[in-house]
Write a protein that holds these residues in place. Structure first.
Motif, mmCIF file in Angstrom:
data_model
loop_
_atom_site.group_PDB
_atom_site.id
_atom_site.type_symbol
_atom_site.label_atom_id
_atom_site.label_comp_id
_atom_site.label_asym_id
_atom_site.label_seq_id
_atom_site.Cartn_x
_atom_site.Cartn_y
_atom_site.Cartn_z
ATOM 1 N N THR A 129 -148.522 0.385 97.837
ATOM 2 C CA THR A 129 -148.687 0.775 96.437
ATOM 3 C C THR A 129 -147.731 -0.051 95.578
ATOM 4 O O THR A 129 -146.518 -0.086 95.852
ATOM 5 N N ILE A 130 -148.281 -0.725 94.574
ATOM 6 C CA ILE A 130 -147.486 -1.558 93.668
ATOM 7 C C ILE A 130 -147.560 -0.950 92.277
ATOM 8 O O ILE A 130 -148.660 -0.713 91.747
ATOM 9 N N THR A 131 -146.439 -0.680 91.688
ATOM 10 C CA THR A 131 -146.373 -0.175 90.318
ATOM 11 C C THR A 131 -145.562 -1.146 89.472
ATOM 12 O O THR A 131 -144.788 -1.956 89.988
ATOM 13 N N GLY A 132 -145.735 -1.064 88.179
ATOM 14 C CA GLY A 132 -144.982 -1.917 87.273
ATOM 15 C C GLY A 132 -145.425 -1.693 85.841
ATOM 16 O O GLY A 132 -146.269 -0.838 85.543
ATOM 17 N N ARG A 133 -144.834 -2.456 84.934
ATOM 18 C CA ARG A 133 -145.177 -2.409 83.522
ATOM 19 C C ARG A 133 -145.329 -3.838 83.036
ATOM 20 O O ARG A 133 -144.608 -4.745 83.475
ATOM 21 N N TYR A 134 -146.288 -4.018 82.131
ATOM 22 C CA TYR A 134 -146.512 -5.353 81.589
ATOM 23 C C TYR A 134 -146.769 -5.249 80.093
ATOM 24 O O TYR A 134 -147.471 -4.344 79.629
ATOM 25 N N SER A 135 -146.169 -6.172 79.354
ATOM 26 C CA SER A 135 -146.263 -6.173 77.899
ATOM 27 C C SER A 135 -146.550 -7.576 77.401
ATOM 28 O O SER A 135 -146.516 -8.544 78.168
ATOM 29 N N ALA A 136 -146.845 -7.674 76.122
ATOM 30 C CA ALA A 136 -147.026 -8.969 75.458
ATOM 31 C C ALA A 136 -146.187 -8.981 74.194
ATOM 32 O O ALA A 136 -146.172 -8.002 73.441
ATOM 33 N N MET A 137 -145.466 -10.082 73.989
ATOM 34 C CA MET A 137 -144.708 -10.250 72.756
ATOM 35 C C MET A 137 -145.649 -10.818 71.701
ATOM 36 O O MET A 137 -146.183 -11.909 71.850
ATOM 37 N N TRP A 138 -145.874 -10.046 70.622
ATOM 38 C CA TRP A 138 -146.765 -10.478 69.555
ATOM 39 C C TRP A 138 -146.007 -11.332 68.539
ATOM 40 O O TRP A 138 -144.779 -11.455 68.602
ATOM 41 N N ASN A 142 -145.931 -13.745 88.091
ATOM 42 C CA ASN A 142 -144.555 -13.398 88.402
ATOM 43 C C ASN A 142 -144.094 -14.206 89.613
ATOM 44 O O ASN A 142 -144.914 -14.776 90.337
ATOM 45 N N PRO A 143 -142.808 -14.259 89.856
ATOM 46 C CA PRO A 143 -142.316 -14.964 91.047
ATOM 47 C C PRO A 143 -142.893 -14.357 92.326
ATOM 48 O O PRO A 143 -143.163 -13.155 92.404
ATOM 49 N N ASP A 144 -143.090 -15.194 93.336
ATOM 50 C CA ASP A 144 -143.619 -14.717 94.617
ATOM 51 C C ASP A 144 -142.614 -13.783 95.291
ATOM 52 O O ASP A 144 -141.398 -13.964 95.184
ATOM 53 N N ARG A 145 -143.155 -12.784 95.995
ATOM 54 C CA ARG A 145 -142.325 -11.792 96.691
ATOM 55 C C ARG A 145 -142.578 -11.896 98.192
ATOM 56 O O ARG A 145 -143.692 -12.206 98.627
ATOM 57 N N ASP A 201 -141.971 -1.539 93.367
ATOM 58 C CA ASP A 201 -141.894 -1.528 91.905
ATOM 59 C C ASP A 201 -141.634 -2.951 91.439
ATOM 60 O O ASP A 201 -140.558 -3.505 91.668
ATOM 61 N N GLU A 202 -142.613 -3.542 90.772
ATOM 62 C CA GLU A 202 -142.502 -4.928 90.320
ATOM 63 C C GLU A 202 -141.602 -5.063 89.094
ATOM 64 O O GLU A 202 -141.136 -6.149 88.769
ATOM 65 N N GLY A 203 -141.331 -3.935 88.403
ATOM 66 C CA GLY A 203 -140.482 -3.989 87.213
ATOM 67 C C GLY A 203 -141.308 -4.223 85.953
ATOM 68 O O GLY A 203 -142.529 -4.234 85.970
ATOM 69 N N HIS A 204 -140.592 -4.429 84.859
ATOM 70 C CA HIS A 204 -141.249 -4.610 83.556
ATOM 71 C C HIS A 204 -141.148 -6.074 83.149
ATOM 72 O O HIS A 204 -140.062 -6.600 82.953
#
Length: 668
Positions: free
Chosen positions: A329-338, A414-417, A425-428
């Protein structure tokens, strides 16, 4: 399967420093963004020194030419004396992570609004009063402006004016227009009178791009075009490699609270054509898509999925590998800077987990980034034990695909893991669409997805089509077929949209052009006689053009406004509830503004004048119109031809209220 005209026009590359407003009578693209005034760069030095402080004379002096190409209407164009790039579009959140995860309420942890600190300004130096210009039919005027750069880096300078159109037969005896044109000067009383009589007929945008580089004490600017400045390094490989690494959102970052105050439903995990997406009476059911029982490439346990060509590409790397082994299970948050310099959840982007397996890159799982920026992927694959993971985020989907002029779609990695845990948790992370790759893409993607989601959930209408809409943003090459060589914004019946950069930042323009594509899809790419060509929102042309453009004018107002309230003109593009007296009404059936008002009055639940009826379904005003396409391309058809459709759909005893709405807007 429905036959559709599909084409993609590829003219020679034209490097531009300005945006030009130009529309002519015939163009293959089908529907242009409306305006009959153009603003173009007439002269500017291409490079020079920059004082990063606030300088009264600015760093760059430019000459602009304002041209009224309308053969019938005189215009007044009003620019702000100075426009600024605002560093903050709202408040700063001291705990963004807490808001995104739901640990704190959206209104908590708010910091004070920061002091205005613009990165650039553009000021108009001419006009009487300054920034006000009167133009007779076919006339042009030169104006001067100064640009002051106040920060290093890539700069997208935007200037937007308002255009007011004046009907020669409706000026009033107390306004001597010829005298005003001759003297080119307005006092406060006369200006107020003109603005009262005139009707806002469109926006007049201008774009200029520059790169400010060097030591802060000895900085220099260099003018460039959009592609050169913002699209370098676009990848072509399908696995997403080659992108610049996104920046990690570390610590307190700004955020627009609007995105967290209202829950935004997310489309189904893998939306497909659904014959029950709306009433059979209102919306055609002859759409094309996977039939019951067909493999849709999201059921990896089925043996026939290994060779099923889901999306027409037949890309082996997209085919799921057999299920088995440990569940991850992979969780995370992703956003865009407008471009408002604040962070917004990347709502509707696609999050994909890739595995660099011994046989090549394979998608382990994918899903939507939800309304609050969160995503969750869960999978088990034979042979996968936590190694060689790459998270990719795509700003395209099965409904529309933003892309550059070389057909490269936008994606970040994102960088390879290696050796991830079963609960990773991939982070934000966020994609920088504010000065980074694809400047402005964050806003454009959001508004298009907002339209799709609104139609799907509120309206019960799914405009998903056989192939995604090609969205060329920003359009730096195509003149929409008018032969001018100057890029503009338009939509084709072939399922393509072109948007210039400044239009991409205007929410009503984005959704207007997508409104044309909704119209195209359900009307089988058939257009009534007269549709397309030169138009301005206040002018009467013909019933076919007015109906098509009026529906597209209605779309952003429907998407963004509450049906029980007076819709703001900055949302709709004009006062759709009550267009001004300068909107031609001879008849209103030939004017897109009044046609748009008819659509709105059929939808809104706010009584005004004789408009006291609304349909219970929020999608009814759309679907009654969309369910009855023209019998053939080029037939004579107008808004009044749909009056009986709305009468017949109304409840018993309500048909006369439909007539009242059409009569009030003079579209009967």
């Amino acid at each position: 399967m429905l036959d559709r005209l599909r084409f993609h026009y590829r003219p020679p590359i034209v490097a531009l420093l300005s945006t030009v407003l130009l529309l002519v009578a015939s163009a293959p693209s089908g529907a242009h963004q409306a305006s009959t005034v153009r603003l173009q760069l007439a002269g500017a030095p291409t490079d020079g020194p920059v004082d990063l402080g606030v300088t009264s004379k600015g760093d760059l002096k430019i000459q602009l030419r304002l041209i009224n190409i309308d053969p019938t209407y005189d215009v007044l164009v009003r620019f702000p004396e100075c426009s600024y790039d605002q560093v903050s579009g709202g408040v700063f959140m001291t705990d963004l992570e807490g808001v995104l995860t739901g640990a704190i309420a959206p209104g908590a942890g708010m910091g004070a609004k920061p002091t205005e600190n613009p990165e650039w300004s553009i000021c108009i130096e001419s006009g009487k009063p300054r920034g006000i210009f009167l133009l007779a039919r076919g006339e042009s005027v030169d104006l001067k402006a100064t640009i002051d750069f106040r920060a290093l880096g890539k700069q997208h300078v935007v200037l937007v004016g308002e255009m007011f159109a004046f009907d020669p037969d409706n000026r009033g005896n107390d306004v001597n227009w010829e005298d005003l044109l001759a003297r080119r000067k307005l006092d406060t009383r006369r200006l107020q009178e003109l603005l009262r009589r005139g009707a806002a007929a469109g926006k007049v945008p201008f774009d200029l791009y520059a790169d400010v580089v060097g030591d802060p004490a000895k900085a220099r600017y260099r003018l460039a075009d959009y592609a050169e400045l913002y699209l370098k390094g676009q990848p072509t490989d399908e696995d997403g490699g080659g992108h610049r690494t996104v920046e990690y959102a570390d610590g307190a970052v700004p955020v627009d609270l609007e995105d967290f105050q209202t829950f935004k439903p997310v489309l189904p995990r893998d939306p497909v054509y659904d014959p029950d997406h709306a009433s059979v009476r209102l919306v055609p059911t002859d759409t094309k898509g996977p039939q019951p029982g067909d493999c849709d490439c999201r059921e990896p346990s089925r043996t026939d999925c290994a060779t099923y060509n889901c999306d027409g590409r037949g890309a082996a790397s997209e085919e799921p590998t057999p299920r088995g082994g440990t569940t991850y299970t992979i969780t995370g948050r992703y956003s865009a800077m407008w471009t408002d310099h604040t962070l917004h959840p990347a709502w509707g982007w696609r999050a994909l987990a890739w595995w660099n397996s011994p046989s090549g890159w394979v998608v382990l799982d994918e899903d939507w980034v939800s309304w609050n920026g969160n995503y969750t992927l869960s999978f088990s694959r034979a042979g996968y034990t936590g190694q060689n993971l790459r998270m990719q985020f795509r700003a395209y989907n099965r409904y529309y695909e933003p892309m550059d002029e070389d057909d490269n779609k936008f994606r970040w990695i994102n960088p390879d893991r290696t050796n991830i845990s079963t609960s990773h948790d991939e982070g934000h992370w966020y994609a920088d669409t504010d000065g980074g790759t694809a400047n402005g893409l964050g806003e454009v993607y959001f508004r298009a997805y907002q339209l799709w989601s609104g139609l799907y959930h509120r309206g019960g209408i799914d405009p998903l089509r056989d192939n995604p809409i090609k969205l060329y943003y920003p359009n730096t090459e195509y003149d929409c077929g008018d032969g001018s060589g100057n890029p503009w914004s338009c939509a084709s019946t072939g399922g393509t949209i072109w948007l210039i950069a400044s239009h991409g930042l205007q929410r009503d323009v984005v959704q207007h052009e997508f409104g044309h594509q909704v119209n195209n899809e359900f009307h089988l790419n058939r257009r009534p006689a007269g549709a397309g060509g030169n138009h301005s929102i206040t002018v009467c042309y013909n019933q076919g053009l007015a109906m098509r453009e009026g529906y597209a004018d209605f779309m952003p107002c429907w998407v963004q406004s509450n049906r029980s309230s007076q819709p703001p003109s900055d949302v709709c593009g004009y006062d759709i509830e009550s267009p001004g007296s300068n909107f031609c009404k001879s008849p209103g059936n030939n004017n897109e503004g009044w046609v748009g008002s008819t659509f709105w009055d059929l939808h809104d639940s706010r009584a005004d004048g004789n408009d006291v009826l609304w349909f219970n379904s929020e999608g009814a005003a759309h679907s009654i119109y969309l369910s009855d396409p023209p019998s053939a391309d080029g037939v004579s058809l107008g808004m009044d031809d749909y009056q009986d459709n709305y009468r017949n759909a109304a409840s018993a005893g309500h048909a006369s209220y439909i007539d009242d709405i059409f009569e009030q807007n003079d579209t009967d």
